[in-house]
Scaffold this active site. Structure first.
Site, mmCIF file in Angstrom:
data_model
loop_
_atom_site.group_PDB
_atom_site.id
_atom_site.type_symbol
_atom_site.label_atom_id
_atom_site.label_comp_id
_atom_site.label_asym_id
_atom_site.label_seq_id
_atom_site.Cartn_x
_atom_site.Cartn_y
_atom_site.Cartn_z
ATOM 1 N N ASP A 146 -36.963 37.258 73.306
ATOM 2 C CA ASP A 146 -37.586 35.900 73.435
ATOM 3 C C ASP A 146 -37.289 34.573 73.977
ATOM 4 O O ASP A 146 -36.169 34.109 73.021
ATOM 5 C CB ASP A 146 -37.936 36.778 72.529
ATOM 6 C CG ASP A 146 -39.699 35.886 72.231
ATOM 7 O OD1 ASP A 146 -40.055 35.456 73.443
ATOM 8 O OD2 ASP A 146 -40.012 35.394 71.092
ATOM 9 N N ASP A 159 -36.814 30.601 79.374
ATOM 10 C CA ASP A 159 -38.111 29.391 78.459
ATOM 11 C C ASP A 159 -37.531 27.959 79.239
ATOM 12 O O ASP A 159 -36.667 27.711 78.271
ATOM 13 C CB ASP A 159 -38.043 29.836 77.370
ATOM 14 C CG ASP A 159 -38.997 28.819 76.683
ATOM 15 O OD1 ASP A 159 -39.674 27.785 77.812
ATOM 16 O OD2 ASP A 159 -39.482 28.957 75.795
ATOM 17 N N HIS A 199 -47.128 29.019 68.145
ATOM 18 C CA HIS A 199 -46.422 29.509 67.412
ATOM 19 C C HIS A 199 -46.929 28.892 66.128
ATOM 20 O O HIS A 199 -46.982 28.242 65.912
ATOM 21 C CB HIS A 199 -44.862 30.017 67.861
ATOM 22 C CG HIS A 199 -44.224 30.313 69.679
ATOM 23 N ND1 HIS A 199 -44.535 29.261 70.455
ATOM 24 C CD2 HIS A 199 -44.992 31.204 69.865
ATOM 25 C CE1 HIS A 199 -44.146 30.674 70.854
ATOM 26 N NE2 HIS A 199 -44.320 31.061 70.979
ATOM 27 N N HIS A 219 -47.962 34.087 74.889
ATOM 28 C CA HIS A 219 -47.714 34.097 73.015
ATOM 29 C C HIS A 219 -48.419 33.770 72.156
ATOM 30 O O HIS A 219 -49.309 33.218 72.521
ATOM 31 C CB HIS A 219 -45.999 32.847 73.287
ATOM 32 C CG HIS A 219 -44.995 32.929 74.430
ATOM 33 N ND1 HIS A 219 -43.813 33.405 73.234
ATOM 34 C CD2 HIS A 219 -44.647 33.785 75.483
ATOM 35 C CE1 HIS A 219 -42.374 34.128 74.884
ATOM 36 N NE2 HIS A 219 -43.688 34.287 75.865
ATOM 37 N N ALA A 243 -49.565 34.911 69.819
ATOM 38 C CA ALA A 243 -51.307 35.508 69.490
ATOM 39 C C ALA A 243 -51.505 36.349 68.216
ATOM 40 O O ALA A 243 -52.396 37.202 68.101
ATOM 41 C CB ALA A 243 -50.701 36.606 70.887
#
Ligand code: G3H
Ligand code: 13P
Ligand code: ZN
Length: 308
Positions: free
Chosen positions: A86, A108, A184, A216, A218
């Site tokens: 991740d 990312d 987040h 993301h 969530a």
């Protein structure tokens, strides 16, 4: 070779999700108890899952322990399972995870320019493809805190649908994390109001077609778990999560993978705080860790039920 022969590439699970209009839950872990809770929840609900670890979670556990734990998890899991990196911040960590046997990685580079993001993502895709490993990348900016990256609330930039199509075509990624209003952490909106822009998701979907999108940030930030945390000494303020309805609508509009970390943290914490407060002479860690594991399993089951 993957950590365990039972691990599957993330892309297989996401195609399955898209064709069945469900989402695969991707749950973060950084210890054994949370992995046990996730696998046990998935077995009860008979669903595939993704176990995911951030770079700091990998550093915390150590790669060898992580691999051993996930290998056991793959054996214990009754359904298919993927192991995903991740928020990999650069090529090196993605390569390391691919070499160590992860079946999926996220690069990312969403904080960089579009061109830089394309370039860095493509390099990971080119490497990952040789090993059958799936690649997720991100376009747009989520507010909140990602591993090592902090973005202020209110300063999030939604994913641009035209750019999304170009990005997918130029990089060859397997899935795309989109910025559509989530963030987040435990404070996802002001005055308890966090909304997914379904309109933006539809626009993205119109451009990219039946391509797996990733959500993301969530977590639901369930009030009952927050209340237990606060009752037993925590001070969690301005908590706000994403509603089940929004998640369901997002899944109907192309979201095939839903990331959850904060909900597990809060559930785990609520149990640890409660057991320790109510049993002040307890010294055996199994006393509070088994309660924490049960709470983590309960919250993972709640989340999975909204994805199916
Ligand atoms: O998206 C971020 C995840 O919640 C991971 O957080 O870097 O603290 O493990 P972490
Ligand atoms: P939450 O903070 O909402 O659980 O999101 C986790 C996440 O997106 C991990 O990549
Ligand atoms: Zn994330």
């Amino acid at each position: 070779m993957f950590v365990d022969k039972k691990l599957v590439p993330g892309s297989e699970l996401l195609s399955y999700a898209l064709s069945n209009k469900i989402a695969i839950g991707a749950f973060n872990f950084a210890n054994t108890e949370v992995v046990q809770a996730i696998v046990s929840a998935a077995n009860v609900l008979k669903t595939p899952i993704i176990l995911q670890a951030s770079p700091s979670a990998i550093a915390y556990l150590g790669t060898q322990y992580l691999k051993a734990i996930v290998s056991v998890a793959a054996e214990e899991s009754e359904g298919p399972l993927a192991l995903h990196l991740d928020h990999g911040q650069d090529f090196e960590i993605c390569k390391r995870c691919i070499d160590e046997g992860f079946s999926s990685v996220m690069i990312d580079s969403s904080s960089l320019s579009f061109e830089e993001n394309v370039r860095k993502t493509k390099a990971v895709v080119d490497y990952a493809k040789k090993f059958g490993v799936s690649v997720e990348a991100e376009l747009g900016t989520l507010s909140g805190v990602e591993d090592g990256t902090s973005v202020l609330p209110g300063c999030s930039f939604y994913t641009n649908p035209d750019e999304a199509l170009e990005f997918i075509e130029r990089t060859g990624i397997d899935s795309l994390a989109v910025a559509v209003g989530t963030s987040h952490g435990s404070s996802k909106g002001k005055n308890g109001n966090a909304k997914i822009s379904i309109e933006r998701l539809r626009e993205i979907r119109k451009k990219v077609g039946n391509f797996p999108l990733v959500l993301h940030g969530a977590s639901s930030v369930y009030q009952d778990f927050v209340d237990v945390c606060n009752k037993y000494g925590a001070n969690l303020k301005d908590t706000c999560g994403i509603s089940d309805n929004d998640i369901r609508e997002a899944i109907q509009n192309g979201v095939a993978k839903v990331n959850v970390d904060t909900d597990i943290r809060i559930a785990f914490l609520s149990a640890v705080r409660k057991v320790l407060s109510e049993n002040t002479s307890l010294i055996d860690m199994r006393g509070y860790l088994s309660a924490a594991k049960d709470a983590a399993k309960e919250v993972v089951m709640r989340k999975i039920k909204t994805f199916l």
